[in-house]
Design a protein around this motif. Structure first.
Motif, mmCIF file in Angstrom:
data_model
loop_
_atom_site.group_PDB
_atom_site.id
_atom_site.type_symbol
_atom_site.label_atom_id
_atom_site.label_comp_id
_atom_site.label_asym_id
_atom_site.label_seq_id
_atom_site.Cartn_x
_atom_site.Cartn_y
_atom_site.Cartn_z
ATOM 1 N N SER A 1 0.848 -1.196 0.000
ATOM 2 C CA SER A 1 0.000 0.000 0.000
ATOM 3 C C SER A 1 0.883 1.245 0.000
ATOM 4 C CB SER A 1 -0.888 0.012 1.248
ATOM 5 O OG SER A 1 -1.784 -1.072 1.254
ATOM 6 N N GLY A 2 0.604 2.168 -0.907
ATOM 7 C CA GLY A 2 1.285 3.450 -0.863
ATOM 8 C C GLY A 2 2.520 3.562 -1.736
ATOM 9 N N GLU A 3 3.384 4.484 -1.344
ATOM 10 C CA GLU A 3 4.550 4.887 -2.140
ATOM 11 C C GLU A 3 5.816 4.205 -1.638
ATOM 12 O OE1 GLU A 3 7.030 9.001 -3.225
ATOM 13 O OE2 GLU A 3 5.344 9.020 -1.799
ATOM 14 N N ALA B 1 3.136 1.004 -15.301
ATOM 15 C CA ALA B 1 2.844 2.098 -16.235
ATOM 16 C C ALA B 1 2.261 3.264 -15.458
ATOM 17 C CB ALA B 1 1.876 1.638 -17.325
ATOM 18 N N LYS B 2 2.238 4.418 -16.090
ATOM 19 C CA LYS B 2 1.717 5.642 -15.471
ATOM 20 C C LYS B 2 0.189 5.619 -15.432
ATOM 21 C CE LYS B 2 1.557 9.318 -18.015
ATOM 22 N NZ LYS B 2 1.840 10.534 -18.806
ATOM 23 N N ILE B 3 -0.372 6.129 -14.333
ATOM 24 C CA ILE B 3 -1.811 6.376 -14.230
ATOM 25 C C ILE B 3 -2.049 7.863 -14.469
ATOM 26 C CG2 ILE B 3 -3.810 6.406 -12.698
ATOM 27 C CD1 ILE B 3 -2.569 4.037 -11.211
ATOM 28 N N ASN B 4 -2.933 8.180 -15.401
ATOM 29 C CA ASN B 4 -3.284 9.572 -15.690
ATOM 30 C C ASN B 4 -4.505 9.968 -14.867
ATOM 31 O OD1 ASN B 4 -1.329 10.097 -17.904
ATOM 32 N ND2 ASN B 4 -2.469 8.450 -18.906
ATOM 33 N N GLY C 1 -3.997 15.786 -12.667
ATOM 34 C CA GLY C 1 -2.612 15.856 -13.104
ATOM 35 C C GLY C 1 -1.627 15.241 -12.122
ATOM 36 N N LYS C 2 -2.114 14.784 -10.969
ATOM 37 C CA LYS C 2 -1.226 14.131 -10.005
ATOM 38 C C LYS C 2 -0.643 12.851 -10.587
ATOM 39 C CE LYS C 2 -3.392 15.802 -5.729
ATOM 40 N NZ LYS C 2 -4.105 15.400 -4.481
ATOM 41 N N LYS C 3 0.516 12.445 -10.077
ATOM 42 C CA LYS C 3 1.179 11.245 -10.547
ATOM 43 C C LYS C 3 0.769 10.035 -9.723
ATOM 44 C CE LYS C 3 5.383 13.460 -12.348
ATOM 45 N NZ LYS C 3 6.864 13.516 -12.251
ATOM 46 N N ALA C 4 0.624 8.915 -10.405
ATOM 47 C CA ALA C 4 0.410 7.632 -9.743
ATOM 48 C C ALA C 4 0.906 6.550 -10.686
ATOM 49 C CB ALA C 4 -1.056 7.419 -9.401
ATOM 50 N N ILE C 5 1.175 5.375 -10.138
ATOM 51 C CA ILE C 5 1.714 4.288 -10.941
ATOM 52 C C ILE C 5 0.850 3.050 -10.780
ATOM 53 C CG2 ILE C 5 3.288 3.519 -9.109
ATOM 54 C CD1 ILE C 5 5.300 2.780 -11.308
ATOM 55 N N ALA C 6 0.580 2.386 -11.909
ATOM 56 C CA ALA C 6 -0.087 1.085 -11.908
ATOM 57 C C ALA C 6 0.985 0.028 -12.094
ATOM 58 C CB ALA C 6 -1.106 1.004 -13.038
ATOM 59 N N GLN C 7 0.942 -1.023 -11.276
ATOM 60 C CA GLN C 7 1.978 -2.052 -11.388
ATOM 61 C C GLN C 7 1.410 -3.422 -11.065
ATOM 62 O OE1 GLN C 7 5.047 -0.603 -8.784
ATOM 63 N NE2 GLN C 7 3.826 -0.820 -6.938
ATOM 64 N N SER C 8 2.038 -4.439 -11.649
ATOM 65 C CA SER C 8 1.616 -5.810 -11.420
ATOM 66 C C SER C 8 2.828 -6.669 -11.110
ATOM 67 C CB SER C 8 0.905 -6.373 -12.654
ATOM 68 O OG SER C 8 -0.218 -5.585 -12.993
ATOM 69 N N TYR D 1 -4.278 7.516 -3.982
ATOM 70 C CA TYR D 1 -3.018 6.914 -3.554
ATOM 71 C C TYR D 1 -1.943 7.039 -4.634
ATOM 72 C CZ TYR D 1 -6.458 4.814 -0.431
ATOM 73 O OH TYR D 1 -7.485 4.615 0.445
ATOM 74 N N PRO D 2 -0.669 6.933 -4.264
ATOM 75 C CA PRO D 2 0.403 7.091 -5.249
ATOM 76 C C PRO D 2 0.633 5.866 -6.124
ATOM 77 C CG PRO D 2 1.325 6.744 -3.065
ATOM 78 C CD PRO D 2 -0.156 6.889 -2.877
ATOM 79 N N ALA D 3 0.080 4.708 -5.740
ATOM 80 C CA ALA D 3 0.318 3.488 -6.514
ATOM 81 C C ALA D 3 -0.892 2.569 -6.424
ATOM 82 C CB ALA D 3 1.558 2.766 -6.010
ATOM 83 N N ALA D 4 -1.067 1.777 -7.485
ATOM 84 C CA ALA D 4 -2.088 0.723 -7.521
ATOM 85 C C ALA D 4 -1.380 -0.560 -7.932
ATOM 86 C CB ALA D 4 -3.193 1.072 -8.510
ATOM 87 N N SER D 5 -1.250 -1.496 -7.002
ATOM 88 C CA SER D 5 -0.465 -2.714 -7.221
ATOM 89 C C SER D 5 -1.373 -3.929 -7.310
ATOM 90 C CB SER D 5 0.548 -2.910 -6.085
ATOM 91 O OG SER D 5 1.415 -1.802 -5.994
ATOM 92 N N ASN D 6 -1.195 -4.701 -8.377
ATOM 93 C CA ASN D 6 -1.985 -5.898 -8.631
ATOM 94 C C ASN D 6 -1.103 -7.117 -8.412
ATOM 95 O OD1 ASN D 6 -4.042 -7.578 -9.422
ATOM 96 N ND2 ASN D 6 -4.275 -6.717 -11.467
ATOM 97 N N VAL D 7 -1.487 -8.008 -7.500
ATOM 98 C CA VAL D 7 -0.643 -9.125 -7.079
ATOM 99 C C VAL D 7 -1.287 -10.452 -7.455
ATOM 100 C CG1 VAL D 7 0.467 -10.261 -5.116
ATOM 101 C CG2 VAL D 7 0.209 -7.759 -5.135
ATOM 102 N N ALA D 8 -0.565 -11.289 -8.193
ATOM 103 C CA ALA D 8 -1.011 -12.651 -8.476
ATOM 104 C C ALA D 8 -0.716 -13.522 -7.264
ATOM 105 C CB ALA D 8 -0.290 -13.195 -9.702
#
Length: 662
Positions: free
Chosen positions: A261-263, A334-337, A341-348, A383-390
């Motif tokens: 969770s988070g940055e 990848a970047k979340i738009n 205009g705030k920055k966030a990241i999508a990741q798996s 939130y600054p990140a969205a993480s998807n976990v298998a």
């Protein structure tokens, strides 16, 4: 005069009784308009805490919980050792002499109440009665820290632990209006392989995947509704948590990748030079960038030299914290738009066995699309990140991170990804009480998921229009239960029906057929905005929607949320005025079950002319039988109720009248 009046009244009542008797003889209806349209739907008035308009009042308050956690994972034993310091702020108007905590890991031993509830035979999502695993928290130390004028004192406390709850008696009263206290707890536990489908340990050819949740003692919510909320964790009912800030340090083997969770605060300390460059590239890339590849998994050069590495994460104004760690992870992002205009990241992160374009190779694409869509439609992702976990968790949500089944592919992976990230809005942003009102979590999310599937990639995984008549036979079968039931009190086989499908369908029906999409969407956005990072009740939601759309919807909430009532509209009679089709027709429609809905009536004449008549739900306010006049000049061929099957009519065999053939 009085005698004459009474005689006339008596005759009138006899006449009415006679008519009613004839109606009952013709059609037996269960419908009671006084029960459905009761003017006292709301039993309490609004106040300074929760207003009559469904907004938080000027005196609304809630307490705050900030956590600092240091944890270490032993991969070989699956043991987690940790120290958590909670700083708790009492914003309530009451003094507090003790604190209650949730100890959710205590579910996973054979002495827990939740274990006792497991079926003796068969399977349950929440565990197996044959499992002899003895998990749970082992708490070695509890200390209360009070700070006065910059000086801190520590007091060791002997906690009172009962099942999945722990009470700590404070050595000093925690005063109302913003007083603070800190509690430090030292503990360990062994992670269960299968943690009620909310956490777990998945063994893959390249190493174990640890999906870590419910992993620290969490303060119970103290609110204006019932004070301390101390319902035990039994498996079905999820969570009700306070908001606060988290600073977390996670020490794991150097072969592991950690998402949480988070940055990520220290990427340069935990990533190799090439991984760090890819990570920075992903933050500004609209397409997926691989940070740790399949080849990196067994490449010693992709790991830092130190045997153990500490990953540091931070998240603000969140109600929970979860994480995942594994040596088997492929990692892409990848970047979340976001609209602001705030920055966030999508990741798996996922193992090699789950990779591929028809599987987890698209997980970041799905994550990015889901977050961007909900941010645009409803409320910006906070939130600054969205993480998807298998993992071996079929689907579970936490702030900024979700666990999804590693075997999911294509549409099923899109569906579980979008559903779990949809929970960012319910209940992570709008912090309802999942322990009691699971439908405010799962049902709201199911509702927004249906819209999102139409939005994603030109409807790549969208489903067609639903036949509400066919659904009604399933949703309101004899085995079904009401939406407004505590999840633990529902039959496990009905949880998907009562908490997901029925409220999701009902909100979609309200939006499309009863109040209209535009005004409903505006109302729903206002509800989210008003209750973001707060704790609404069902009554707050009902009031909020009604005030925004300008409708009294007590009949709707009563029939379809509080109760489990069926809808059955029927065409009982068609006749011509003065027995002449040129004068028009009278159609008698009956409401036979206890719920009600507006009426859509379609008719067709002998020559093929068609027409639609729409009637509001108010026609049922004082009767179970209503006559509709059709201004036709020729005989009718058919009369049909709800021809497009948008209302959940349980019995559509009586929806159509057809002219008799001569």
């Amino acid at each position: 005069m009085l005698k004459q009046t009474l005689s006339i009244l008596a005759l009138f009542l006899l006449f009415i009784t006679s008519i009613q008797a004839q109606e009952v003889k013709q059609v037996v209806s269960k419908y009671d308009p006084n029960e459905l349209f009761n003017p006292l739907f709301y039993k309490e008035h609004g106040n300074q805490l929760r207003t009559g308009s469904g907004e938080p009042g000027t005196a609304y308050w809630q307490n705050a919980a900030d956590y600092s956690i240091d944890a270490k994972l032993d991969e070989s034993t699956s043991q987690l050792s940790a120290s958590v310091t909670l700083t708790y702020t009492n914003n309530s108007p009451q003094q507090l002499g003790f604190l209650w905590f949730q100890l959710d890991q205590n579910l996973f031993n054979t002495s827990s109440r939740g274990f006792a509830k497991l079926p003796a035979v068969g399977n349950s999502r929440y565990g197996n009665s044959k499992n002899t695993f003895e998990g749970g928290f082992h708490i070695s130390s509890v200390k209360v820290i009070n700070t006065v004028s910059g000086k801190s004192t520590e007091t060791s406390i002997e906690p009172y632990i009962t099942d999945t709850r722990m009470r700590i008696d404070l050595p000093k009263i925690l005063k109302s209006g913003g007083d603070k206290v800190s509690v430090r707890i030292e503990y360990t536990f062994i992670m269960p392989e299968y943690g009620a489908d909310r956490s777990g340990v998945l063994t893959t050819p390249d190493g174990k995947i640890f999906a870590v949740a419910q992993w620290y003692p969490r303060i119970c919510v103290f609110d204006d509704v019932q004070g301390w909320n101390t319902l035990p964790y039994l498996g079905a009912s999820e969570f009700y948590l306070e908001y606060g800030n988290f600073d977390v340090s996670l020490t794991v083997p150097n072969t592991h990748t950690v998402v949480a969770s988070g940055e990520l605060l220290n990427p340069s300390n935990v990533l190799t030079t090439s991984q760090l460059a890819s990570y920075k590239k992903a933050i500004s890339s609209d397409t997926t960038v691989v940070i740790r590849s399949k080849e990196d998994i067994k490449n010693p050069a992709s790991h830092l030299s130190s045997p153990m590495v500490t990953w540091k994460y931070k998240i603000s104004n969140a109600r929970d914290f979860a994480w995942a760690s594994s040596a088997s992870f492929i990692w892409d992002a990848a970047k979340i738009n976001l609209p602001s205009g705030k920055k966030a990241i999508a990741q798996s992160v996922y193992p090699a066995i789950a990779s591929g374009k028809d599987a987890w190779g698209r997980a970041t694409e799905y994550t990015k699309a889901s977050i961007e869509n909900y941010s645009k439609r409803w409320f910006e992702f906070p939130y600054p990140a969205a993480s998807n976990v298998a993992s071996n968790v079929g689907g579970m949500e936490y702030p900024g991170i979700v666990f999804c089944g590693s075997n999911a592919k294509n549409g099923s992976l899109w569906g579980v990804t979008d559903h779990e990230f949809g929970h960012t809005w319910f209940p992570m942003i709008v912090g309802s009480n999942e322990r009691k009102y699971g439908w405010m979590d799962e049902g709201f999310n199911t509702f927004i998921n249906g819209i999102a599937s139409q939005d994603f990639n030109n409807g790549e995984y969208a489903q067609g229009d639903m036949d509400a008549h066919a659904m009604a036979k399933f949703m309101y079968s004899d085995r079904s239960e009401a939406i407004l039931k505590t999840p633990d009190a529902l039959k496990e086989s009905n949880i998907g029906l009562s908490l997901y499908l029925k409220p999701g369908f009902s909100l979609g029906l309200l939006r499309k057929e009863i109040v209209g999409e535009k005004i409903f969407d505006a109302a729903f956005k206002k509800y989210i905005r008003d209750w973001a990072f707060k704790h609404p009740t069902p009554w707050d939601f009902f009031r909020s929607i009604e005030n925004s759309v300008g409708e009294d919807l007590g009949w709707f909430w009563k029939g379809f949320f509080l109760e489990n009532w069926r809808l059955d509209q029927a065409v009982s009679k068609v006749e011509y005025l003065n027995n002449n089709a040129q004068n028009g027709a009278l159609v008698t429609i009956d409401n036979l079950e206890k719920a009600a809905m507006p009426v859509i009536l379609e008719y067709a004449t002998k020559s093929g002319k068609k027409g639609i008549i729409k009637l509001p739900v108010e026609i049922w306010q004082n009767t179970s039988s209503f006559k509709v006049r059709i201004a036709s000049t020729e005989e009718l061929e058919t009369v049909t109720l709800d021809p497009n099957k948008v209302y959940p009519d349980f019995n559509d065999e009586n929806n159509t009248w057809k002219a008799q053939k001569n």
